[in-house]
Motif scaffolding. Sequence first.
Motif, PDB file in Angstrom:
ATOM      1  N   SER A 113      -1.942 -23.440 -18.380  1.00  0.00           N
ATOM      2  CA  SER A 113      -1.440 -23.494 -17.000  1.00  0.00           C
ATOM      3  C   SER A 113      -2.334 -24.394 -16.166  1.00  0.00           C
ATOM      4  CB  SER A 113      -1.415 -22.082 -16.409  1.00  0.00           C
ATOM      5  OG  SER A 113      -0.601 -21.233 -17.152  1.00  0.00           O
ATOM      6  N   THR A 114      -2.400 -25.642 -16.548  1.00  0.00           N
ATOM      7  CA  THR A 114      -3.270 -26.623 -15.914  1.00  0.00           C
ATOM      8  C   THR A 114      -2.468 -27.877 -15.639  1.00  0.00           C
ATOM      9  OG1 THR A 114      -5.181 -25.791 -17.154  1.00  0.00           O
ATOM     10  CG2 THR A 114      -5.381 -27.995 -16.203  1.00  0.00           C
ATOM     11  N   ASN A 115      -2.640 -28.466 -14.451  1.00  0.00           N
ATOM     12  CA  ASN A 115      -1.938 -29.736 -14.201  1.00  0.00           C
ATOM     13  C   ASN A 115      -2.880 -30.853 -13.800  1.00  0.00           C
ATOM     14  OD1 ASN A 115      -2.559 -29.108 -11.575  1.00  0.00           O
ATOM     15  ND2 ASN A 115      -0.445 -28.978 -10.857  1.00  0.00           N
ATOM     16  N   THR A 116      -4.186 -30.633 -13.933  1.00  0.00           N
ATOM     17  CA  THR A 116      -5.146 -31.710 -13.683  1.00  0.00           C
ATOM     18  C   THR A 116      -6.306 -31.626 -14.681  1.00  0.00           C
ATOM     19  OG1 THR A 116      -6.429 -30.405 -12.074  1.00  0.00           O
ATOM     20  CG2 THR A 116      -4.671 -31.825 -11.194  1.00  0.00           C
ATOM     21  N   TYR A 117      -6.825 -32.800 -15.009  1.00  0.00           N
ATOM     22  CA  TYR A 117      -8.082 -32.911 -15.754  1.00  0.00           C
ATOM     23  C   TYR A 117      -8.846 -34.091 -15.181  1.00  0.00           C
ATOM     24  CZ  TYR A 117      -6.500 -29.687 -19.409  1.00  0.00           C
ATOM     25  OH  TYR A 117      -6.063 -28.571 -20.094  1.00  0.00           O
ATOM     26  N   SER A 118     -10.148 -34.040 -15.324  1.00  0.00           N
ATOM     27  CA  SER A 118     -11.010 -35.120 -14.875  1.00  0.00           C
ATOM     28  C   SER A 118     -11.204 -36.141 -15.989  1.00  0.00           C
ATOM     29  CB  SER A 118     -12.370 -34.560 -14.451  1.00  0.00           C
ATOM     30  OG  SER A 118     -13.287 -35.607 -14.185  1.00  0.00           O
ATOM     31  N   TYR A 119     -11.466 -37.376 -15.592  1.00  0.00           N
ATOM     32  CA  TYR A 119     -11.760 -38.422 -16.577  1.00  0.00           C
ATOM     33  C   TYR A 119     -12.921 -38.002 -17.477  1.00  0.00           C
ATOM     34  CZ  TYR A 119     -12.856 -43.029 -18.519  1.00  0.00           C
ATOM     35  OH  TYR A 119     -13.102 -44.083 -19.376  1.00  0.00           O
ATOM     36  N   SER A 120     -13.868 -37.251 -16.930  1.00  0.00           N
ATOM     37  CA  SER A 120     -15.019 -36.810 -17.719  1.00  0.00           C
ATOM     38  C   SER A 120     -14.631 -35.786 -18.790  1.00  0.00           C
ATOM     39  CB  SER A 120     -16.097 -36.216 -16.809  1.00  0.00           C
ATOM     40  OG  SER A 120     -15.621 -35.068 -16.128  1.00  0.00           O
ATOM     41  N   ASP A 121     -13.437 -35.197 -18.679  1.00  0.00           N
ATOM     42  CA  ASP A 121     -12.962 -34.246 -19.683  1.00  0.00           C
ATOM     43  C   ASP A 121     -12.389 -34.937 -20.916  1.00  0.00           C
ATOM     44  OD1 ASP A 121     -13.457 -32.001 -18.023  1.00  0.00           O
ATOM     45  OD2 ASP A 121     -11.525 -32.263 -17.016  1.00  0.00           O
ATOM     46  N   VAL A 122     -12.147 -36.244 -20.830  1.00  0.00           N
ATOM     47  CA  VAL A 122     -11.403 -36.963 -21.858  1.00  0.00           C
ATOM     48  C   VAL A 122     -12.301 -37.391 -23.017  1.00  0.00           C
ATOM     49  CG1 VAL A 122      -9.959 -38.973 -22.333  1.00  0.00           C
ATOM     50  CG2 VAL A 122      -9.766 -37.785 -20.119  1.00  0.00           C
ATOM     51  N   SER A 123     -11.892 -37.004 -24.226  1.00  0.00           N
ATOM     52  CA  SER A 123     -12.620 -37.399 -25.433  1.00  0.00           C
ATOM     53  C   SER A 123     -11.985 -38.610 -26.112  1.00  0.00           C
ATOM     54  CB  SER A 123     -12.651 -36.236 -26.435  1.00  0.00           C
ATOM     55  OG  SER A 123     -13.267 -35.091 -25.884  1.00  0.00           O
ATOM     56  N   HIS A 124     -10.643 -38.656 -26.158  1.00  0.00           N
ATOM     57  CA  HIS A 124      -9.915 -39.748 -26.792  1.00  0.00           C
ATOM     58  C   HIS A 124      -8.668 -40.058 -25.972  1.00  0.00           C
ATOM     59  CE1 HIS A 124     -12.403 -39.203 -30.387  1.00  0.00           C
ATOM     60  NE2 HIS A 124     -12.076 -37.920 -30.369  1.00  0.00           N
ATOM     61  N   GLN A 125      -8.139 -41.252 -26.182  1.00  0.00           N
ATOM     62  CA  GLN A 125      -6.909 -41.674 -25.509  1.00  0.00           C
ATOM     63  C   GLN A 125      -5.987 -42.334 -26.542  1.00  0.00           C
ATOM     64  OE1 GLN A 125      -8.231 -44.640 -22.714  1.00  0.00           O
ATOM     65  NE2 GLN A 125     -10.036 -43.441 -22.148  1.00  0.00           N
ATOM     66  N   ILE A 126      -4.728 -41.960 -26.514  1.00  0.00           N
ATOM     67  CA  ILE A 126      -3.704 -42.640 -27.312  1.00  0.00           C
ATOM     68  C   ILE A 126      -2.725 -43.267 -26.321  1.00  0.00           C
ATOM     69  CG2 ILE A 126      -1.864 -42.414 -29.016  1.00  0.00           C
ATOM     70  CD1 ILE A 126      -4.638 -42.008 -30.176  1.00  0.00           C
ATOM     71  N   VAL A 127      -2.433 -44.541 -26.508  1.00  0.00           N
ATOM     72  CA  VAL A 127      -1.619 -45.265 -25.524  1.00  0.00           C
ATOM     73  C   VAL A 127      -0.337 -45.785 -26.165  1.00  0.00           C
ATOM     74  CG1 VAL A 127      -1.543 -47.265 -23.968  1.00  0.00           C
ATOM     75  CG2 VAL A 127      -3.660 -45.921 -24.208  1.00  0.00           C
ATOM     76  N   TYR A 128       0.756 -45.636 -25.424  1.00  0.00           N
ATOM     77  CA  TYR A 128       2.058 -46.166 -25.818  1.00  0.00           C
ATOM     78  C   TYR A 128       2.554 -47.131 -24.766  1.00  0.00           C
ATOM     79  CZ  TYR A 128       2.549 -42.391 -29.291  1.00  0.00           C
ATOM     80  OH  TYR A 128       2.372 -41.553 -30.355  1.00  0.00           O
ATOM     81  N   HIS A 129       3.177 -48.204 -25.193  1.00  0.00           N
ATOM     82  CA  HIS A 129       3.888 -49.111 -24.289  1.00  0.00           C
ATOM     83  C   HIS A 129       5.377 -48.962 -24.538  1.00  0.00           C
ATOM     84  CE1 HIS A 129       0.328 -52.100 -23.444  1.00  0.00           C
ATOM     85  NE2 HIS A 129       0.049 -50.841 -23.112  1.00  0.00           N
TER      86      HIS A 129
END
Length: 205
Positions: free
Chosen positions: A189-205
């Motif tokens: 039940s969360t709708n925000t996270y901080s950039y500092s919480d991010v370990s990895h990113q997967i990107v789609y175009h």
Amino acid sequence: MKSVVIFVFLAVAGVSALNKNAVVYEKLAAKHDPLLRNKFSLLDNAVAGKPDNKTNVKGYPLFKQCDPRWGGNQLGGCGGTTICDAGCAMSSVTMFIAGRGYNGNPGTLNSWLNSNGGYADGCDIYWADVDKLGYSTCMGAEDATYDEICSGVSAGHGVIINVRSGTHWVLVTGCAGNNVFYVNDPGFSTNTYSYSDVSHQIVYH
């Protein structure tokens, strides 16, 4: 050759979150932790209604991995593991492509991936395999800054981030400023996270 897979594993005491030989899923831990169990309350299981245009700039639907319509389905080919147990990555991908016209949900995408070689080691998603459906182009893992992610989301790119110390995946839906993302979280039940919480990113175009 298959794209590089970032495995979606959950940590337990003394065990690395990326150790695929000792996976203990979040839902199982919830059986013993009332606070965690509450996060998987049935109050969280319904698909949300109309997205908030301020926090969800592209109108992505919110799918919960423990929705009773698909939460009990086996995840990929992993016997004894359900979408509710460990389907956060697949559910996040579903939300992104559904925002682009995919007429499905985590249950249908899971079935499609399982039938089309979309999982490694049974239930670890091959991120790029969903591109075969025609709604996305996976760019793979990136290491973008907060501003770069926000620009990408505004441009309609899909950014799925790994949070909670590498144990969970969510879809970025917008930016609140001050290094805070709005997200669709399939498990909490969360709708925000901080950039500092991010370990990895997967990107789609």
